[in-house]
Enzyme design. Structure first.
Site, short mmCIF file in Angstrom:
data_model
loop_
_atom_site.label_atom_id
_atom_site.label_comp_id
_atom_site.label_asym_id
_atom_site.label_seq_id
_atom_site.Cartn_x
_atom_site.Cartn_y
_atom_site.Cartn_z
N ARG A 94 0.77 -1.24 0.00
CA ARG A 94 0.00 0.00 0.00
C ARG A 94 0.80 1.30 0.00
O ARG A 94 0.22 2.38 0.13
CB ARG A 94 -0.98 0.00 1.17
CG ARG A 94 -0.35 0.11 2.55
CD ARG A 94 -0.40 1.50 3.07
NE ARG A 94 0.04 1.57 4.46
CZ ARG A 94 0.77 2.55 4.92
NH1 ARG A 94 1.17 3.52 4.12
NH2 ARG A 94 1.12 2.57 6.18
N THR A 149 -8.81 3.33 -2.53
CA THR A 149 -8.18 4.55 -2.04
C THR A 149 -8.82 5.78 -2.70
O THR A 149 -9.23 5.71 -3.87
CB THR A 149 -6.67 4.53 -2.31
OG1 THR A 149 -6.13 5.82 -1.99
CG2 THR A 149 -6.32 4.21 -3.75
N SER A 189 0.26 7.09 -8.76
CA SER A 189 1.44 6.22 -8.56
C SER A 189 1.10 4.83 -9.09
O SER A 189 -0.07 4.50 -9.30
CB SER A 189 1.80 6.12 -7.07
OG SER A 189 0.85 5.30 -6.39
N TYR A 212 1.22 2.24 -7.39
CA TYR A 212 0.37 1.64 -6.35
C TYR A 212 -1.08 2.07 -6.52
O TYR A 212 -1.99 1.23 -6.55
CB TYR A 212 0.86 2.05 -4.94
CG TYR A 212 -0.28 2.10 -3.96
CD1 TYR A 212 -0.88 0.92 -3.51
CD2 TYR A 212 -0.83 3.32 -3.54
CE1 TYR A 212 -1.98 0.96 -2.65
CE2 TYR A 212 -1.92 3.37 -2.69
CZ TYR A 212 -2.49 2.19 -2.24
OH TYR A 212 -3.59 2.23 -1.42
N HIS A 213 -1.30 3.40 -6.63
CA HIS A 213 -2.69 3.87 -6.72
C HIS A 213 -3.39 3.26 -7.94
O HIS A 213 -4.59 2.98 -7.92
CB HIS A 213 -2.73 5.40 -6.78
CG HIS A 213 -2.49 6.07 -5.45
ND1 HIS A 213 -1.26 6.51 -5.04
CD2 HIS A 213 -3.33 6.37 -4.42
CE1 HIS A 213 -1.35 7.06 -3.83
NE2 HIS A 213 -2.60 6.99 -3.43
N LYS A 257 -5.24 -0.02 -7.45
CA LYS A 257 -6.57 0.06 -6.85
C LYS A 257 -7.63 0.31 -7.92
O LYS A 257 -8.76 -0.14 -7.80
CB LYS A 257 -6.60 1.19 -5.81
CG LYS A 257 -5.66 0.97 -4.63
CD LYS A 257 -6.14 -0.18 -3.76
CE LYS A 257 -5.34 -0.29 -2.48
NZ LYS A 257 -5.81 -1.37 -1.62
N LEU A 263 0.55 12.76 8.21
CA LEU A 263 0.31 13.31 9.55
C LEU A 263 1.11 12.55 10.61
O LEU A 263 1.67 13.15 11.53
CB LEU A 263 -1.20 13.28 9.87
CG LEU A 263 -1.61 13.87 11.20
CD1 LEU A 263 -1.12 15.30 11.38
CD2 LEU A 263 -3.13 13.82 11.34
N VAL A 312 7.32 19.42 4.55
CA VAL A 312 6.26 19.69 3.57
C VAL A 312 6.87 19.62 2.18
O VAL A 312 7.84 20.31 1.89
CB VAL A 312 5.64 21.09 3.82
CG1 VAL A 312 4.71 21.48 2.69
CG2 VAL A 312 4.90 21.09 5.16
N ARG A 319 7.84 13.92 -5.31
CA ARG A 319 6.77 13.29 -6.09
C ARG A 319 6.39 14.18 -7.27
O ARG A 319 6.61 15.39 -7.24
CB ARG A 319 5.53 13.07 -5.21
CG ARG A 319 5.82 12.28 -3.97
CD ARG A 319 4.54 11.92 -3.24
NE ARG A 319 4.86 11.24 -1.98
CZ ARG A 319 3.99 10.56 -1.25
NH1 ARG A 319 2.74 10.48 -1.65
NH2 ARG A 319 4.37 9.97 -0.13
#
Ligand code: NAD
Ligand code: USQ
Length: 397
Positions: free
Chosen positions: A100, A144, A179, A181-182, A185, A239, A254, A326
């Site tokens: 993930r 996601t 990505s 990964y994304h 999904k 977070l 950030v 990214r």
């Protein structure tokens, strides 16, 4: 209800298993523990010490009097998966068992291939097993929010009504994920939708936002029940990372302009959302989509909130804007629907209700365990692995 929790040893899966067990469900965890192996590959550890799987379920039996089953196996292994469904005849399957981390999938070709193979084929095996051995079973699949990407229009819950050349239809919402990964999904969602249409399976696709926190009422009952808390640059989510950075006096990292806006939810709401989905199953042939998050924040806003919360605890936190490793929109429109779980009875925990203080306190409690080599980002979306990264071959290829 008999529930298989695939990936039940992971960050979301473990507290969900405990929550469902306490709610009276008969829970069986299924996991190949690859996430623990990836920790070795990354030379990283959960901030919170976690017990081994056998000890976890033993502790739960002692503490609650409830048994949780534990099955060791890989969803890529069809013999294992088919035997699992034949033996257990589950009424619901909660499917968390995927690779993930977006940064992990962006390291290089092998990590991208591992992620896509593990996630897409594992999910496909689950779909075939449900159809062949437990066709009434309700699949609750973790997707996601990142499937949608960040379009300049409102995001709906899975489907959108479109009018084109004078005709109308309700179609799956367009997807533009960020990505490898994304993307898995999105592929999973298409495969589940197809299985519901051709075989009449019942499924709920939970498009979850970014989860924060580590504690639930069940994990607090005994130190051996502690949940994992990832803070490093590959699996650590934003977070959780900011809280750890504030705890050790490192500037909050950030990336870029910090206008990246995402949906967020407390781990206590994750477990409750899963319970709500199980208790209110989809119809045969239906693939429902729920957007599973409770609040939206930009990365910059979150950093400011952590600085304020740290100040209340007498700690001075600072923010450092790093060149974004990214490739993503750093300022964008974001307005995503998320009413369906609220309609089913979700009562959200809000970040402003002193949750940040409790999150920070956990980070402070375990700060001696922080490995500072893992604080700065190490995977670049353009080039993959950076020179200073201690990442080797993907563990499970
Ligand atoms: P995790 O990595 O902590 O847990 C995943 C678990 O699945 C691990 O225990 C791993 O060993 C297991 N697993 C992976 N591949 C497997 C396979 N082939 N066979 C058997 N077991 C396998 O991840 P998590 O944070 O708990 O996320 C769970 C799910 O929720 C994932 O599908 C993820 O995409 C989704 N999700 C997570 C977040 C988040 O913020 N953590 C947000 C949105 C969606
Ligand atoms: N970010 C920072 N600083 C950091 C870490 C991250 O600015 O130190 C930024 C990233 O650039 C990104 C945002 O924070 O814009 C979110 O990053 P993240 O690592 O917290 O989350 P993400 O990579 O999106 O993935 C996580 C989970 C994944 C899940 C996803 C939900 O790891 O499993 O699917 O959240 S969503 O974001 O809605 O797609």
């Amino acid at each position: 209800m008999k529930v298989l929790v695939l990936g039940g040893d992971g960050y979301c899966g473990w507290p969900t298993s405990l929550h469902l067990s306490e709610a009276g469900h008969e829970v069986v965890i299924v996991d190949n523990f690859v996430r623990r192996t990836i920790d070795h590959e990354l030379k990283a550890e959960s901030l919170t010490p976690i017990a081994d799987p056998q000890e976890r379920v033993r502790a739960w039996r002692e503490v609650s009097g409830q048994s949780i089953g534990l099955e060791y196996g890989d969803l890529l292994d069809w013999e294992f998966v088919s035997d699992l469904f034949v033996r257990h005849q589950p009424e619901a399957v909660v499917h968390f068992a995927e690779q993930r981390a977006a940064p992990y999938s962006m390291i290089d070709r092998r990590h991208a291939v591992y992620t896509q193979h593990n996630n897409v084929i594992g999910n496909l095996n689950v779909l075939f097993a449900i159809n062949e051995f437990a066709p009434e079973c309700h699949l609750v699949k973790l997707g996601t929010m990142g499937e949608y990407g960040y379009p300049n229009i409102d995001i709906e819950e899975g489907y959108i009504e479109i009018e084109h050349n004078g005709r109308k239809d309700t179609l799956p919402y367009p997807k533009m994920p960020g990505s490898w990964y994304h993307l898995t999904k999105v592929h999973d969602s298409h495969n589940i939708h197809f299985a519901c249409r051709i075989w009449g399976l019942r499924a709920t696709d939970l498009n979850q936002g970014i989860v924060y926190g580590t504690v639930t009422p069940q994990t607090e009952k005994d130190f051996r029940l502690a949940n994992r808390f990832d803070y490093e640059e590959v699996f650590g989510t934003v977070l959780n990372r900011f809280c750890v950075q504030a705890a050790i006096g490192h500037p909050l990292t950030v990336y870029g302009k910090g206008g990246q806006t995402r949906g967020f939810l407390d781990i206590r709401d994750t477990v409750r959302c899963i319970e709500l989905a199980i208790d209110n199953p989809a119809e045969r042939g239906e693939m429902r989509v729920f957007n599973q998050f409770t609040e939206q924040f930009s990365v910059g806003q979150l950093a400011e909130m952590v600085v304020d919360a740290a100040g209340k605890l007498g700690r001075e936190a600072t923010i450092e804007r790093l060149t974004n490793p990214r490739v993503e929109k750093e300022e964008h429109y974001y307005n995503a629907a998320h009413t369906k779980l609220l309609d089913l009875g979700l009562e959200p925990h809000y970040l402003s209700d002193s949750l940040l203080d409790s999150l920070l306190n956990i980070a402070i409690e375990y700060k001696e365990r922080v490995d500072t080599d893992h604080v700065l980002p190490s995977v670049d979306w353009r080039t993959g692995k950076r020179d200073n990264v201690p990442i080797e071959e993907p563990t499970a290829l």
